[in-house]
Scaffold this motif. Structure first.
Motif, short mmCIF file in Angstrom:
data_model
loop_
_atom_site.label_atom_id
_atom_site.label_comp_id
_atom_site.label_asym_id
_atom_site.label_seq_id
_atom_site.Cartn_x
_atom_site.Cartn_y
_atom_site.Cartn_z
N ILE A 153 0.83 -1.21 0.00
CA ILE A 153 0.00 0.00 0.00
C ILE A 153 0.87 1.26 0.00
N ARG A 154 2.04 1.20 0.62
CA ARG A 154 2.94 2.36 0.61
C ARG A 154 3.45 2.70 -0.78
N ARG A 155 3.34 1.79 -1.70
CA ARG A 155 3.79 2.05 -3.08
C ARG A 155 2.68 2.65 -3.94
N HIS A 156 1.57 3.00 -3.33
CA HIS A 156 0.41 3.51 -4.07
C HIS A 156 0.77 4.71 -4.94
N ARG A 157 1.42 5.70 -4.36
CA ARG A 157 1.75 6.92 -5.10
C ARG A 157 2.69 6.62 -6.26
N LYS A 158 3.66 5.75 -6.05
CA LYS A 158 4.62 5.42 -7.11
C LYS A 158 3.96 4.66 -8.26
N GLN A 195 1.92 6.91 -10.88
CA GLN A 195 2.58 7.95 -11.67
C GLN A 195 2.25 7.73 -13.14
N PRO A 196 2.15 8.80 -13.90
CA PRO A 196 1.92 8.64 -15.34
C PRO A 196 3.08 7.88 -15.98
N GLY A 197 2.75 6.94 -16.82
CA GLY A 197 3.77 6.20 -17.53
C GLY A 197 4.11 4.85 -16.92
N VAL A 198 3.65 4.58 -15.70
CA VAL A 198 3.89 3.27 -15.10
C VAL A 198 3.03 2.25 -15.84
N PRO A 199 3.61 1.12 -16.24
CA PRO A 199 2.85 0.13 -17.02
C PRO A 199 1.60 -0.35 -16.29
N VAL A 200 0.59 -0.66 -17.07
CA VAL A 200 -0.68 -1.14 -16.54
C VAL A 200 -0.49 -2.45 -15.79
N SER A 201 0.47 -3.26 -16.21
CA SER A 201 0.69 -4.55 -15.54
C SER A 201 1.08 -4.35 -14.08
N ALA A 202 1.82 -3.30 -13.77
CA ALA A 202 2.18 -3.01 -12.38
C ALA A 202 0.95 -2.61 -11.59
N LYS A 203 0.07 -1.84 -12.21
CA LYS A 203 -1.16 -1.42 -11.53
C LYS A 203 -2.08 -2.61 -11.29
N ILE A 204 -2.16 -3.50 -12.26
CA ILE A 204 -2.99 -4.70 -12.09
C ILE A 204 -2.42 -5.59 -10.99
N SER A 205 -1.11 -5.76 -10.96
CA SER A 205 -0.48 -6.55 -9.89
C SER A 205 -0.71 -5.92 -8.53
N TYR A 206 -0.62 -4.60 -8.48
CA TYR A 206 -0.84 -3.86 -7.22
C TYR A 206 -2.25 -4.12 -6.70
N TYR A 207 -3.25 -3.81 -7.52
CA TYR A 207 -4.63 -3.98 -7.06
C TYR A 207 -5.02 -5.44 -6.89
N GLY A 208 -4.54 -6.29 -7.77
CA GLY A 208 -4.88 -7.71 -7.68
C GLY A 208 -4.36 -8.36 -6.42
N LEU A 228 8.91 -0.67 -11.12
CA LEU A 228 9.13 0.72 -10.70
C LEU A 228 10.59 1.13 -10.82
N ARG A 229 11.52 0.24 -10.50
CA ARG A 229 12.95 0.54 -10.67
C ARG A 229 13.28 0.79 -12.13
N LYS A 230 12.76 -0.07 -13.00
CA LYS A 230 12.99 0.07 -14.44
C LYS A 230 12.37 1.37 -14.95
N PHE A 231 11.17 1.68 -14.49
CA PHE A 231 10.50 2.91 -14.89
C PHE A 231 11.29 4.13 -14.44
N ARG A 232 11.76 4.13 -13.20
CA ARG A 232 12.53 5.25 -12.67
C ARG A 232 13.85 5.41 -13.44
N ARG A 233 14.50 4.28 -13.73
CA ARG A 233 15.76 4.33 -14.48
C ARG A 233 15.54 4.92 -15.87
#
Length: 107
Positions: A35-40, A43-56, A91-96
């Motif tokens: 849940i602490r990773r919610h804001r990260k 962010q615009p541009g974060v792949p949908v797969s990360a969002k699906i994994s987060y909520y799922g 998120l590391r790959k996105f930030r890089r």
């Protein structure tokens, strides 16, 4: 002698209770970490797969439908841990990539 059976049974009950409490604490820690990773994640541009994994993963941990009965939280631990690893890697790959584009990376 007959009391010996009850001693063993009560000892097994205590072990089972400790196992349930420990797994519940682990699930709680993993869920809070996710849940602490919610804001990260949002962010615009974060792949949908990360969002699906987060909520799922959060939905799987919270909803009563599980692969294993709820007192046994090993499946919840596995889902949350796998999602944390995946989302963290994305998120590391996105930030890089973002840092390379903007030129704000660490030197």
């Amino acid at each position: 002698m007959p009391d010996q059976g009850w001693d063993v049974l009560s000892a097994l009950g205590v072990v089972a209770l400790v196992a349930v409490v420990v797994t519940a604490v682990v699930v709680l820690v993993l869920a809070i970490t996710m849940i602490r990773r919610h804001r990260k994640v949002h962010q615009p541009g974060v792949p949908v797969s990360a969002k699906i994994s987060y909520y799922g993963s959060i939905a799987y941990a919270v909803l009563p439908v599980d692969l294993l009965p709820d007192p046994i939280l090993v499946d919840d631990i596995g889902v949350l841990a796998a999602a944390l690893l995946y989302v963290g890697r994305v998120l590391r790959k996105f930030r890089r990539n973002r840092d390379e584009i903007t030129g704000t990376g660490r030197k």
